[in-house]
Design an enzyme around this catalytic site. Sequence first.
Site, PDB file in Angstrom:
ATOM      1  N   CYS A 152      44.362  -9.959 -26.896  1.00  9.07           N
ATOM      2  CA  CYS A 152      44.856  -8.974 -25.940  1.00  9.07           C
ATOM      3  C   CYS A 152      44.073  -7.671 -26.067  1.00  9.07           C
ATOM      4  O   CYS A 152      43.947  -6.915 -25.098  1.00  9.07           O
ATOM      5  CB  CYS A 152      46.347  -8.734 -26.142  1.00  9.07           C
ATOM      6  N   HIS A 170      49.118   0.169 -27.906  1.00 12.12           N
ATOM      7  CA  HIS A 170      49.411  -0.817 -28.946  1.00 12.12           C
ATOM      8  C   HIS A 170      50.915  -0.795 -29.229  1.00 12.12           C
ATOM      9  O   HIS A 170      51.502   0.271 -29.391  1.00 12.12           O
ATOM     10  CB  HIS A 170      48.658  -0.483 -30.235  1.00 12.12           C
ATOM     11  N   HIS A 228      50.647  -6.047 -30.121  1.00 10.66           N
ATOM     12  CA  HIS A 228      50.184  -6.474 -28.807  1.00 10.66           C
ATOM     13  C   HIS A 228      49.534  -5.281 -28.107  1.00 10.66           C
ATOM     14  O   HIS A 228      49.961  -4.138 -28.280  1.00 10.66           O
ATOM     15  CB  HIS A 228      51.368  -6.994 -27.990  1.00 10.66           C
TER      16      HIS A 228
END
Length: 1080
Positions: free
Chosen positions: A177, A604, A612
Amino acid sequence: MTVEQNVLQQHSQKHQQTLLNQLREVTGTTDVQLLQQALQVSNGDLAEAVAFLTEKNAKVPQQDETTYYQTSQVASDRYISVGSQADTNVIDLTGDDKDDLQRAIALSLEESNRAFRETGITDEEQAISRVLEASIAENKASLKRTHTEVWSDSPNPHDRKRIDNCPVGLKNVGNTCWFSAVIQSLFNLLEFQRLVLNYSPPARVHDLPRNQKEHRNLPFMQELRNLFSLMVGSKRKYVDPSRAVEILKDAFKSSESQQQDVSEFTHKLLDWLEDAFQMKAEEDREGEKPKNPMVELFYGRFLAVGVLEGKKFENTEMFGQYPLQVNGFKDLHECLEAAMIEGEIESLHSAENSARSGQEHWFTELPPVLTFELSRFEFNQALGRPEKIHNKLEFPSMLYMDRYMDRNREITRIKREEIRRLKEHLTLLQQRLERYLSYGSGPKRFPLADVLQYAMEFASSKPVCTSPVEDIDSSAPPGGTTGQQLPPPSTAEQDSLPPLEISGPASGPTTAPTAAQQQRVPIHKPFTQSRLPPDLPMHPAPRHITEEELRVLEGCLHRWRSEVENDTRDLQGSITRIHRTIELMYSDKSMMQVPYRLHAVLVHEGQANAGHYWAYIYDPHQRCWMKYNDISVTKSSWEELVRDSFGGYRNASAYCLMYINDKKPFLIEEEFDKETGQILSGMDKLPPDLKQYVKEDNDLFDKEIEEWDALQTRKAQQEKLALATAAAAAAASAASSTSTSSSSPQPMSIESSPPDNAVPQQDPEYMEQPSPTNDSKHLQEDTERAISRAAAEQEERDPQALLNAAIKLEYARLLRFAQEDTSPENDYRLQHIIVYFIQNQAPKKILERTLLTQFADRNLAFDERCKSIMNVARAKLDLIKPEEVNMDEYEMWHQAYQNFRETTIFMVTGLELFQKTNYVEALMYLIYSYQYNKELLSKGLYRGHDEELLGHYRRECLLKLNEQAAAMFESGEEPEVTTGLGIMNELVVPCIPLLLVHDTERDLLAVEDMRNRWCSYLGQEMESNLQEKLTDFLPKLLDCSTEIKSFHDPPKLPTYSTLELCERFSRIMAALCRAPTEGR
């Protein structure tokens, strides 16, 4: 020294200092010699160096001022030295001092140079490969999971089809990601996008001596071009970046696994792009100094001026991404101010050369794209691991950089001095205000105005009861007669008093008392004659105060309170004015000439070792913020960005800010066709080779859609054929049965008819259940009841007239049900399909045909009247022409009702299991009932059930399972831990995207609660095997996008008759109504 050697040495020095800076930031160690020792012991491996320093932490000496400022002059990760502009008074800190520190640095640089010359790859680049390996390993490991379909794409390509010109997402191919967030931010810089798409490798690339680095750059550039071209012209909703990530993995070989640090990745990505464009620039401009578009786009310069031990220095340095500390600051300007000034700088502005040391940074040239790295991670020495800083940090959408420019150095210093003076005055005012607002000397303090108000209220209070002295007439002289009688003491009091204290009767006036009598009054006060009246108020009051005293006291207190309130208002007003003055200090036009607009925010969520990433990117054409979360790209808002990015609200916060020069619109402007003047969009943006690449991929996707559609068509035909076969078999069975037979299932709408108009055979079997006799009997009783009422009210005995009357009566009855306000446990839609049709405004023809089908049922009693009405109804059905009733629409409405019944069964079963605390089995029923119900409600308000109710129990079931799994994990027992993590991996984690996709507040809070529960274990002591399992599990929990994963087939439905379904629905809804409703 040759030019090539000089460049190589500069690059090696930059790499060495980068490692030093990273070690200093991560471990908090400031001793440069110890940092150098750690790097030498670990051979440049950051992880081993951190471990070495952690072990040696107790022996780390304090760093002195001289060492700090010597190291601060060496080019750092953000400062790439490009020469010096010092005069005769400037010290060249890069000179060859032969002290221990310089020898250590020289030795380290020599080793780094040797490794770089041999492989063309720096130690930092090798370290970065660890996470890339981890990403690919995680991707491959995910394919080995027990239920691989949970992490796969939707099998239906229509779910993966791009809608209009919606931006294309990037698939998360395993802990990537971070890759998606960075690439999307760069892709949406249209100037950068054009540079990548139009890049062509050097023509003589095959003739060049290529090391491993060059072998990496050109293939990576080609894959990046391919990826960008798909993001421009693909028909897919999202594309797969695996090939680009594979090249990153192949470029750096490592056996370790950890999550990629995004700032490192962005650094190296820009370095690789810079190298690739440098090769092209050198070929295009032979003999001239090449211009690298990456450098011109992302790199700027600043001037470092300062004093070291009383001697001035001045250096010009280059920077790319500018790091900023977050801890201790409230907004971006405070971070920048702190970063631009290091140490004590008073000597910079004075004529004297003191022994103080310090430096200032002044930007001489800002890049078009200005990127700030927000340092939100720090190393916890006590725990021996990094931790995330969740503090709130605000940043503006428009940032003016004038105050940091070298050309404004003098005016900025004046303003900084004025701000410093204002802040000192502000501190004094705040201290004075605090004395007013927190008055007192004890642990509890109160506002002084309130204290005075309380004193005034006390003085004004009227006492209800007085003491014995106040009961005596105040006009009598001391020792004189009283004007009233004193009540005699009680018997108990007399028994308890000494003999001298018992006085005689006090009736009537008395003569002058004796000395003993004069002493009795104070002796009796207040024990013998005071009584607590029943109406004594709760608040205290003064025992005695004259009107004059009260008037004087009230006047003083009123005056003092007014003075205090005025002083408080004046102080607050002064503080507000100073704050406003500081805010507006740089608001004049001369200091608003360098505007930078916020382009992207990289976010974040999670902790330091797991989390993530996603990005918010501004779309200037739609004038809105877009949220890029892996494959999901949705419209967002500044409010949502603030909530997720500022920090302090939950575990999410910004770690990187990308600003663009607002006076350089070419950065985000679309390209125009030189011939037509039209904006180039879609495939028109692409060069010929990429057009062909995208076209081939789109053709493959079109073919996949065609194959899917053909497969679904075949399945539908097969299902329709099977349904027709089953209907024909049932009709034949019904025809051969006797009139008293009730053991064979008979759907109410099935009847043989002419082959060219087999309408009744096509009626959906929405009532077919394992106990159809009960359903048929229930419907048959309703029908016969309607016929009996019609016969009683009608004089004519004509079957057709009776049928019309019976249908009207039945419709009127069902209409009343449809219009009636019912309790939650009574839903008439489940009792009859017509109620459902009426509430959802089905066409009249659909209602008529359905009612006719009901009266044409062969299960009616076989008396002559019912039989004749049934024959008339069947004849009417046969006479209905195809153009009068659209059979596709008819089947669609009946299928909709069948879906409603099935959704109800899912819901009832799930809620029953939830009530029995069987959360594992209940989850899938609740998940599917919510999803199916949402589809129903999208077509009409009365097509489904209460969405909030289903959402609540879906959410509660996930929370209960999370609690169970966490409790199992806390037990520490291997079977329990395995079972708990299995529940999370197999049930909870795949369902989290379902809660995130609609972004409702309660669902988001539930997800946050679940994640926080597991993240809280990070700071706890536990066995190494538990720590390993937790580390492996957390990325799965935190790295969840809004992509809807594919689940197993829906659970098998229990089969209920209409009566059974209504009873179970009523029972469970009544039980829920009695249950507590907190949180619903």
